[in-house]
Design an enzyme around this catalytic site. Structure first.
Site, short mmCIF file in Angstrom:
data_model
loop_
_atom_site.label_atom_id
_atom_site.label_comp_id
_atom_site.label_asym_id
_atom_site.label_seq_id
_atom_site.Cartn_x
_atom_site.Cartn_y
_atom_site.Cartn_z
N GLU A 1 49.10 46.09 47.59
CA GLU A 1 50.11 45.24 46.99
C GLU A 1 50.29 45.51 45.51
OE1 GLU A 1 47.96 41.47 47.94
OE2 GLU A 1 48.16 41.14 45.81
N CYS B 1 37.86 47.66 48.20
CA CYS B 1 37.04 47.94 47.01
C CYS B 1 35.56 47.92 47.40
CB CYS B 1 37.32 46.85 45.96
SG CYS B 1 36.52 47.18 44.38
N CYS C 1 51.67 45.32 38.13
CA CYS C 1 50.24 45.40 38.42
C CYS C 1 50.08 46.16 39.73
CB CYS C 1 49.69 43.97 38.54
SG CYS C 1 47.95 43.93 38.96
N CYS D 1 35.71 37.90 44.08
CA CYS D 1 36.94 38.65 44.34
C CYS D 1 37.16 38.80 45.84
CB CYS D 1 36.83 40.02 43.68
SG CYS D 1 38.30 41.05 43.92
N CYS E 1 32.24 42.40 43.83
CA CYS E 1 32.22 41.19 42.97
C CYS E 1 32.42 39.97 43.88
CB CYS E 1 33.33 41.25 41.92
SG CYS E 1 33.23 42.70 40.87
N CYS F 1 50.34 33.97 49.38
CA CYS F 1 49.80 35.29 49.59
C CYS F 1 48.65 35.31 50.58
CB CYS F 1 49.34 35.85 48.26
SG CYS F 1 49.09 37.58 48.32
N1 SAH Z 1 38.22 46.66 39.78
C1 SAH Z 1 38.87 46.43 38.54
C2 SAH Z 1 40.34 46.06 38.65
C3 SAH Z 1 40.77 45.18 39.77
S1 SAH Z 1 40.33 43.49 39.68
C4 SAH Z 1 38.11 45.40 37.73
O1 SAH Z 1 37.12 44.89 38.22
O2 SAH Z 1 38.48 45.15 36.60
C5 SAH Z 1 41.32 42.89 38.36
C6 SAH Z 1 40.72 41.70 37.64
O3 SAH Z 1 40.79 40.50 38.44
C7 SAH Z 1 39.28 41.87 37.27
O4 SAH Z 1 39.07 41.37 35.98
C8 SAH Z 1 38.59 41.01 38.31
O5 SAH Z 1 37.30 40.68 37.92
C9 SAH Z 1 39.55 39.84 38.38
N2 SAH Z 1 39.35 38.96 39.52
C10 SAH Z 1 38.95 39.27 40.76
N3 SAH Z 1 38.89 38.16 41.52
C11 SAH Z 1 39.27 37.14 40.75
C12 SAH Z 1 39.40 35.75 40.96
N4 SAH Z 1 39.12 35.19 42.13
N5 SAH Z 1 39.82 35.00 39.92
C13 SAH Z 1 40.11 35.55 38.73
N6 SAH Z 1 40.01 36.86 38.47
C14 SAH Z 1 39.58 37.65 39.47
#
Ligand code: SAH
Length: 365
Positions: free
Chosen positions: A93, A113, A106, A120, A117, A336
């Site tokens: 997306e 991935c 974006c 996420c 994390c 979404c």
């Molecule tokens: N892998 C890369 C880019 C993709 S994630 C990274 O980690 O930076 C993009 C951003 O969204 C990152 O800062 C990630 O930590 C954040 N993110 C992921 N899940 C999230 C959530 N539930 N709430 C807020 N930010 C989130």
């Protein structure tokens, strides 16, 4: 012979192909322009090439294209969320956001991935594969074509870890900024990473002019390791040392993402710890009230507004430039999750993450 992905080829690669196959070198530029400026997706439409050459190209190459499977438009602010289908049935997306200075897109860099994390949503579904340079680029071309508007800034903050797909991302940047192609200045591109330290050093050496954003999300290793497994490989000190190196080497200030999670990292003591670590550094902090992911809701809740404000005050008073994001496209963000569930139920291995990335957010001071 397996067909090659022509939209991922650099101009130099096309030049070698044409000269090695007995054609004049300038054909490469013509084809490159058809692909990246005129954006045709069929060799038949390259009308300044002979029918024979078009047939030869068709035999040796394929042209990547994405299918818009869904398009969600926010009633609140016209933010558009695209669900793109890839040729192997996977999904990614992109989100198109409108700002006073232009349109920002974006984009995703991987299907799923590996980084894990915990807050996420893309973690939950795991990793499938890297996107090819053409698939990263085509997200921009498709959004421009569909919206009829130019994309002026690009952020690699969608699904995936860009530095875990390093070579393809570098090729993508090369294609995006090519004087014969889109001609986007890399100053208008931001890469977000969870902190792959070896790649940050490598990127610094390239001096590309892109903005580097690091997802920090914690003021100490204990908190960071609990939610970001990558921190067990490279801890905060190592990440910050790499960021300092990046800033020195490129002259560009590094940004840090900090998602505020209730009772996890949103207290005054956390803000003070973070301030101590960042003091004196050429940097910027983005505070993000965490997006609640349905499957992790019991663990990661959005921090109260008052804590967000207090956190910002503490950092600002210590001289750290700090912004807070507010939602954009809040209505389509909510929809979404449904989109993903529907698609994932229907088709194997859908990796759409409903809450990952900066989707639906814009920066306000
Ligand atoms: N892998 C890369 C880019 C993709 S994630 C990274 O980690 O930076 C993009 C951003 O969204 C990152 O800062 C990630 O930590 C954040 N993110 C992921 N899940 C999230 C959530 N539930 N709430 C807020 N930010 C989130």
């Amino acid at each position: 012979m397996e067909k090659r992905d022509i939209l991922s080829c650099s101009l130099q690669e096309l030049e070698s192909y044409f000269t090695q196959n007995g054609h004049p070198k300038f054909r490469a530029k013509q084809v490159f322009r058809w692909l990246h400026v005129d954006r045709v997706r069929d060799f038949e439409k390259m009308t300044n090439l002979s029918a024979q050459l078009r047939a030869q190209l068709d035999e040796n190459f394929y042209i990547t294209s994405l299918k818009i499977k869904k398009r969600l438009v926010s009633d609140l602010d016209n933010t558009v969320k695209y669900l793109y289908g890839l040729s192997d049935g996977e999904y990614i997306e992109s989100v198109l956001m409108h700002y006073h200075y232009g349109n920002s897109l974006c984009i995703s860099t991987q299907v799923g991935c590996k980084m894990g994390c915990r807050f996420c949503a893309s973690t939950i579904a795991g990793y499938v594969r890297n996107l090819r340079p053409s698939e990263i680029l085509e997200q921009i071309y498709m959004a421009e074509q569909d919206s009829g508007q130019a994309v002026s800034t690009v952020v690699l903050m969608g699904i995936g870890e860009p530095l875990d797909n390093f070579d393809h991302v570098l090729r993508f940047l090369d294609l995006l900024s090519s004087p014969e192609g889109h001609q986007m200045s890399l100053r208008h591109v931001t890469i977000s990473t969870c902190g792959l330290v070896d790649k940050i050093y490598e990127l610094a050496e390239k001096k590309l002019g892109i903005t580097l954003t690091v997802s920090l999300h914690a003021p100490n290793d204990e908190i960071r390791s609990a939610s970001m497994p990558v921190n067990r490989k490279w801890n905060i000190d190592q990440v910050l040392a790499a960021c300092k190196y990046y800033a020195e080497k490129t002259g560009r200030r590094v940004s840090f993402e900090y998602a505020l999670i209730r009772n996890v990292n949103d207290k005054e003591e956390h803000a003070r710890q973070l301030l101590t670590r960042l003091k004196g550094m050429l940097c910027h902090v983005n505070l993000i009230p965490v997006n609640e992911v349905a499957e992790r809701k019991s663990l990661y809740r959005t921090a109260p507004q008052a804590n967000v404000r207090r956190f910002q005050e503490i950092l600002q008073s210590g001289g750290i430039n700090t912004t807070v994001r507010r939602t954009l496209g809040a209505d389509i963000n909510a929809a979404c999750g449904q989109l993903r569930r529907e698609e994932a139920g229907r088709e194997r291995g859908c990796m759409l993450d409903e809450n990952c990335g900066n989707h639906g957010y814009r920066i306000v001071t």
